[in-house]
Design an enzyme around this catalytic site. Structure first.
Site, PDB file in Angstrom:
ATOM      1  N   CYS A  70       8.890  -4.058  -1.003  1.00 35.96           N
ATOM      2  CA  CYS A  70       7.729  -4.811  -1.438  1.00 35.96           C
ATOM      3  C   CYS A  70       6.635  -4.690  -0.372  1.00 35.96           C
ATOM      4  CB  CYS A  70       7.982  -6.290  -1.668  1.00 35.96           C
ATOM      5  SG  CYS A  70       9.207  -6.609  -2.933  1.00 35.96           S
TER       6      CYS A  70
ATOM      7  N   ARG B 170       6.696   1.206  -0.545  1.00 34.16           N
ATOM      8  CA  ARG B 170       7.619   0.100  -0.293  1.00 34.16           C
ATOM      9  C   ARG B 170       8.199  -0.483  -1.576  1.00 34.16           C
ATOM     10  NH1 ARG B 170       7.183  -1.838   4.846  1.00 34.16           N
ATOM     11  NH2 ARG B 170       8.150  -3.787   4.202  1.00 34.16           N
TER      12      ARG B 170
ATOM     13  N   TRP C  35       9.334  -4.294  -5.345  1.00 36.26           N
ATOM     14  CA  TRP C  35      10.617  -3.626  -5.560  1.00 36.26           C
ATOM     15  C   TRP C  35      11.562  -4.746  -5.952  1.00 36.26           C
ATOM     16  CZ3 TRP C  35      15.679  -3.583  -3.729  1.00 36.26           C
ATOM     17  CH2 TRP C  35      16.428  -2.424  -3.998  1.00 36.26           C
TER      18      TRP C  35
ATOM     19  N   ASN D  97       7.794 -10.841   0.374  1.00 34.29           N
ATOM     20  CA  ASN D  97       8.669  -9.691   0.569  1.00 34.29           C
ATOM     21  C   ASN D  97       9.962 -10.239   1.162  1.00 34.29           C
ATOM     22  OD1 ASN D  97       9.900  -7.301   1.393  1.00 34.29           O
ATOM     23  ND2 ASN D  97       8.571  -7.055   3.171  1.00 34.29           N
ATOM     24  N   GLY D  98      11.106  -9.901   0.561  1.00 30.08           N
ATOM     25  CA  GLY D  98      12.387 -10.379   1.084  1.00 30.08           C
ATOM     26  C   GLY D  98      13.227 -11.026  -0.001  1.00 30.08           C
TER      27      GLY D  98
ATOM     28  N   GLU E 279      22.022  15.822   5.367  1.00 28.70           N
ATOM     29  CA  GLU E 279      20.627  15.454   5.153  1.00 28.70           C
ATOM     30  C   GLU E 279      20.010  16.274   4.012  1.00 28.70           C
ATOM     31  OE1 GLU E 279      18.781  13.143   5.612  1.00 28.70           O
ATOM     32  OE2 GLU E 279      16.744  13.877   5.468  1.00 28.70           O
TER      33      GLU E 279
ATOM     34  N   LYS F 264      18.322  14.611   0.667  1.00 27.33           N
ATOM     35  CA  LYS F 264      16.924  14.877   0.313  1.00 27.33           C
ATOM     36  C   LYS F 264      16.830  15.329  -1.140  1.00 27.33           C
ATOM     37  CE  LYS F 264      15.209  13.486   2.543  1.00 27.33           C
ATOM     38  NZ  LYS F 264      15.041  12.564   3.582  1.00 27.33           N
TER      39      LYS F 264
ATOM     40  N   GLU G 191      17.754  12.495  -3.692  1.00 26.96           N
ATOM     41  CA  GLU G 191      16.783  11.396  -3.609  1.00 26.96           C
ATOM     42  C   GLU G 191      15.509  11.675  -4.413  1.00 26.96           C
ATOM     43  OE1 GLU G 191      15.500  11.051   0.504  1.00 26.96           O
ATOM     44  OE2 GLU G 191      14.878   8.994   0.173  1.00 26.96           O
TER      45      GLU G 191
ATOM     46  N   HIS H 252      40.270  21.498  -0.219  1.00 28.29           N
ATOM     47  CA  HIS H 252      41.174  20.343  -0.293  1.00 28.29           C
ATOM     48  C   HIS H 252      40.830  19.453  -1.480  1.00 28.29           C
ATOM     49  CE1 HIS H 252      43.096  21.469   3.424  1.00 28.29           C
ATOM     50  NE2 HIS H 252      41.896  21.663   3.951  1.00 28.29           N
TER      51      HIS H 252
ATOM     52  N   LYS I 166      10.782   2.784   0.614  1.00 22.97           N
ATOM     53  CA  LYS I 166      10.915   3.433   1.917  1.00 22.97           C
ATOM     54  C   LYS I 166      11.551   2.520   2.963  1.00 22.97           C
ATOM     55  CE  LYS I 166       8.698   6.588   5.016  1.00 22.97           C
ATOM     56  NZ  LYS I 166       9.642   7.671   4.709  1.00 22.97           N
TER      57      LYS I 166
HETATM   58  C1  AGP Z   1      15.243   8.869   3.669  1.00 23.73           C
HETATM   59  O1  AGP Z   1      14.713   9.879   2.907  1.00 23.73           O
HETATM   60  C2  AGP Z   1      15.498   7.624   2.978  1.00 23.73           C
HETATM   61  N1  AGP Z   1      14.327   7.140   2.374  1.00 23.73           N
HETATM   62  C3  AGP Z   1      16.386   6.602   3.652  1.00 23.73           C
HETATM   63  O2  AGP Z   1      17.672   7.124   3.693  1.00 23.73           O
HETATM   64  C4  AGP Z   1      16.015   6.087   5.069  1.00 23.73           C
HETATM   65  O3  AGP Z   1      16.211   7.097   6.004  1.00 23.73           O
HETATM   66  C5  AGP Z   1      16.883   4.876   5.403  1.00 23.73           C
HETATM   67  O4  AGP Z   1      16.598   3.870   4.491  1.00 23.73           O
HETATM   68  C6  AGP Z   1      16.702   4.381   6.817  1.00 23.73           C
HETATM   69  O5  AGP Z   1      15.390   3.969   7.045  1.00 23.73           O
HETATM   70  P1  AGP Z   1      14.843   3.721   8.506  1.00 23.73           P
HETATM   71  O6  AGP Z   1      14.886   5.026   9.208  1.00 23.73           O
HETATM   72  O7  AGP Z   1      13.450   3.207   8.299  1.00 23.73           O
HETATM   73  O8  AGP Z   1      15.745   2.717   9.157  1.00 23.73           O
END
Ligand code: AGP
Length: 609
Positions: free
Chosen positions: A2, A27, A74, A100-101, A482, A486, A489, A505, A604
């Site tokens: 948010c 956000r 969000w 927010n929260g 990673e 990516k 996501e 395995h 994010k």
């Molecule tokens: C990355 O592409 C993601 N959006 C997510 O995994 C992110 O890295 C994770 O939420 C951690 O966020 P931070 O680095 O702000 O702590």
């Protein structure tokens, strides 16, 4: 999660708030809303869906005023809908609030308020705070806010407009970020810096339960007991343009293209490029401490966790120090063998990830020596960690982390070298040689970017693929994790990372005609091993894409497509090989028509558990 923006000052607040919400859309983006004092009337506009829907409503029914608050949501409590969108008001319409929260005891408080005549219209926990404040309000906003904050549990950042004091915004927070901007005849509040950069670079970060009162003439701060306190603004040197899309179609592509620059900036902060020596005082341990470490624990989430996985391999390989890496949401509730005085490192782009903050606080309680790798000055993690190593990536707007991941793995690499030198595992000359090599990586990255059409072409032929497996060994396995995140996501294509030797395995049962297997094969010593794994999937129908460190003739026999990065020391290869992986995820997502910068269900900054 948010985004909040509030403005009071000489300007019409609506464009300021809407620009701010647009900058904070990463956000959360399932609904948005704004509350503005237009003359003596509090006007609310809300819309389900992205901010453009709210913009359309404002075009049809314009509103203007000198003070207002806005929100991009969000959803946590209550589905995304017009009625659940913020701002919320109390029954008597004495105030409007954005939040927010998560308010954890909202049901208990709601029960009490309903008995006292409050009529709820939404399913949100936020409306409970609005009603509670309205219920407690007896003419003094500060008193009502102090009382309300003492009753609510959970995490919150709140911005509130009171009908009796329409040109003032009241704010408070706990475990959720809030940045206050001190401008000329204007004051701004937001969840993150990019929303206010255009108006001022002089900012203060709110700490838990502090209260800020924003007026055109300035901002007054109070502690949780209502005692006025002084806060000195920090000057933010991020450039306004860096938080804008420029000529790029998406922030993600812009941020990938910024990676060579991010590399240089971060490198130069920790390395003297005159003689390729480490600026050893920029690292959070002394030689004596480094020598006495028995173990380092790294904790983080998502992409930052993957940076930790790579960090572990760098540190164990170069500094000969044992490293444990854990996911923050697991670490915070699992048993831990951590001892007082041990080094404990968290990695976080935002510095606001709820689980990472909680993990760090747990380590502090145990008495660990806490350190953070973080991109945001003034964030909760950067404030609370014993010491901070910043990444110098500038603002990252796309939800998918790209340049900040790169900056994190650069810092991890440099930490490994610094520990290696201080622990006597590498000589100063060997470290210097490695740094000299490292300084050449941005040029190799640029070559990949200049030739990105190769990746685009591959994506144009592969976007219908249903499953993608990323395989690798050693450093390449950490990188594969990673690469797979990516891709899933932003493109919603099912993808997984496997240690190449682990396939047989069980996972190999999933390989069928048309599966795409990306073999990260940048480690020359392990080439023969990964060649066998590539062959195992190739003969079972997979299309194999090999990513190699320089030319590897052997790759041709075992793969259908080969991408080469410039030949470099194998420990440096992941720093470069991540770029084609990010580009692949980007182009596959674009081909599929996905909203690259704002993928579904994500935000994010994950400020809730
Ligand atoms: C990355 O592409 C993601 N959006 C997510 O995994 C992110 O890295 C994770 O939420 C951690 O966020 P931070 O680095 O702000 O702590």
């Amino acid at each position: 999660m948010c985004g909040i923006v509030g403005y009071t000052g000489d300007k019409n607040c609506v464009p300021v708030i809407m620009n701010g919400l647009t900058a904070l859309a990463y956000r959360g983006y399932d609904s948005a809303g704004i509350a503005v004092w237009e003359g003596s009337e509090l006007v609310l506009r809300k819309a389900k869906g992205k901010i453009d829907n709210l913009k359309a409503i404002l075009e049809q029914s314009p509103v203007s005023g000198k003070s207002g608050i806005g929100h991009t949501r969000w959803a946590t409590h209550g589905e995304p809908s017009d009625v659940n969108a913020h701002p919320h008001t109390d029954t008597r319409k004495t105030l409007a609030i954005v939040h927010n929260g998560i308010i954890e005891n909202y049901q208990q408080i709601k029960g009490m308020l309903v008995k006292n005549g409050c009529e709820f219209v939404s399913e949100t926990d936020t409306e409970v705070v609005a009603q509670l404040l309205g219920y407690l309000y007896r003419g003094n906003p500060l008193t009502a806010l102090k009382q309300a904050v003492a009753l609510i549990e959970g995490s919150f950042a709140l911005a509130i407009l009171f009908a009796d004091d329409p040109e003032t915004i009241y704010c408070t927070c706990k475990d959720s970020p809030m940045v206050l901007g001190h401008g000329q005849n204007e004051s701004v509040v937001a969840s993150d810096i990019p929303a206010i950069l255009e108006y001022t670079r002089d900012v203060c970060f709110m700490q838990d339960r502090q209260i800020a009162v924003l007026r055109k003439s300035g901002i007054t701060y109070y502690d949780e007991f209502g005692v006025e306190i002084q806060k000195t603004p920090t000057h933010i040197d991020w450039d306004v343009e860096s938080a804008k899309k420029g000529n790029y179609e998406h922030f993600m592509m812009k941020e990938i293209c910024e990676e060579p620059e991010t590399f240089r900036k971060t490198f130069e902060q920790y390395v003297s490029t005159k003689d390729f020596t480490l600026k050893s005082d920029r690292f959070p341990w002394s030689e004596e401490q480094a020598k006495n470490f028995d173990r380092l624990t790294i904790v983080s989430c998502g992409t930052a966790y993957h940076a930790g996985m790579l960090g572990k391999r760098f540190i164990e390989h170069m500094a000969k120090l044992s490293v444990d890496v854990d996911i923050a949401s697991e670490f915070r509730y699992n048993d831990t063998m951590l001892q007082s005085g041990e080094p404990f490192l968290v990695i976080s782009q935002s510095g606001e990830t709820a689980d990472t903050i909680a993990a760090m606080r747990r380590a502090k309680e145990i008495g660990c020596n806490t350190m953070a790798v973080c991109n945001v000055t003034g964030s909760t993690i950067s404030r609370e960690a014993g010491s901070v190593m910043y990444t110098y990536a500038g603002p990252e707007i796309a939800v998918a982390a790209t340049k900040t991941y790169l900056a994190q793995i650069i810092v991890m690499y440099l930490c490994a070298l610094d520990l290696a030198q201080k622990r006597g595992a590498m000589t100063a000359e060997a470290v210097s040689e490695r740094l000299r090599e490292m300084s050449k990586v941005p040029a190799s990255m640029q070559k990949i970017l200049d030739n990105k059409e190769q990746v685009q072409f591959f994506a144009s032929r592969s976007f219908a693929v249903k499953h993608v497996f990323f395989i690798g060994r050693g450093l390449d396995y950490a990188l594969a994790m990673e690469a797979a995140l990516k891709l899933k996501e932003i493109s919603y294509i099912h993808s997984e990372a496997y240690a190449a030797g682990e396939l047989k395995h069980g996972t190999i049962a999933l390989i069928e005609d048309g599966s795409l297997v990306v073999a990260l094969a940048t480690q020359p010593e392990l080439q023969a091993k990964i060649a066998s794994n590539m062959e195992e999937v190739r003969v079972r129908g997979a299309h194999v894409l090999a990513v190699t460190n320089g030319h590897w003739e052997g790759a041709k026999g075992h793969s259908h497509t080969q991408w080469e990065i410039d030949q470099m020391d194998e420990t440096l290869a992941p720093l470069c090989a991540i770029i084609p992986m990010q580009l692949l995820a980007y182009y596959l997502a674009v081909q599929k028509g996905c909203p690259v910068d704002q993928p579904r269900n994500l935000a994010k900054s994950v400020t809730v558990e």
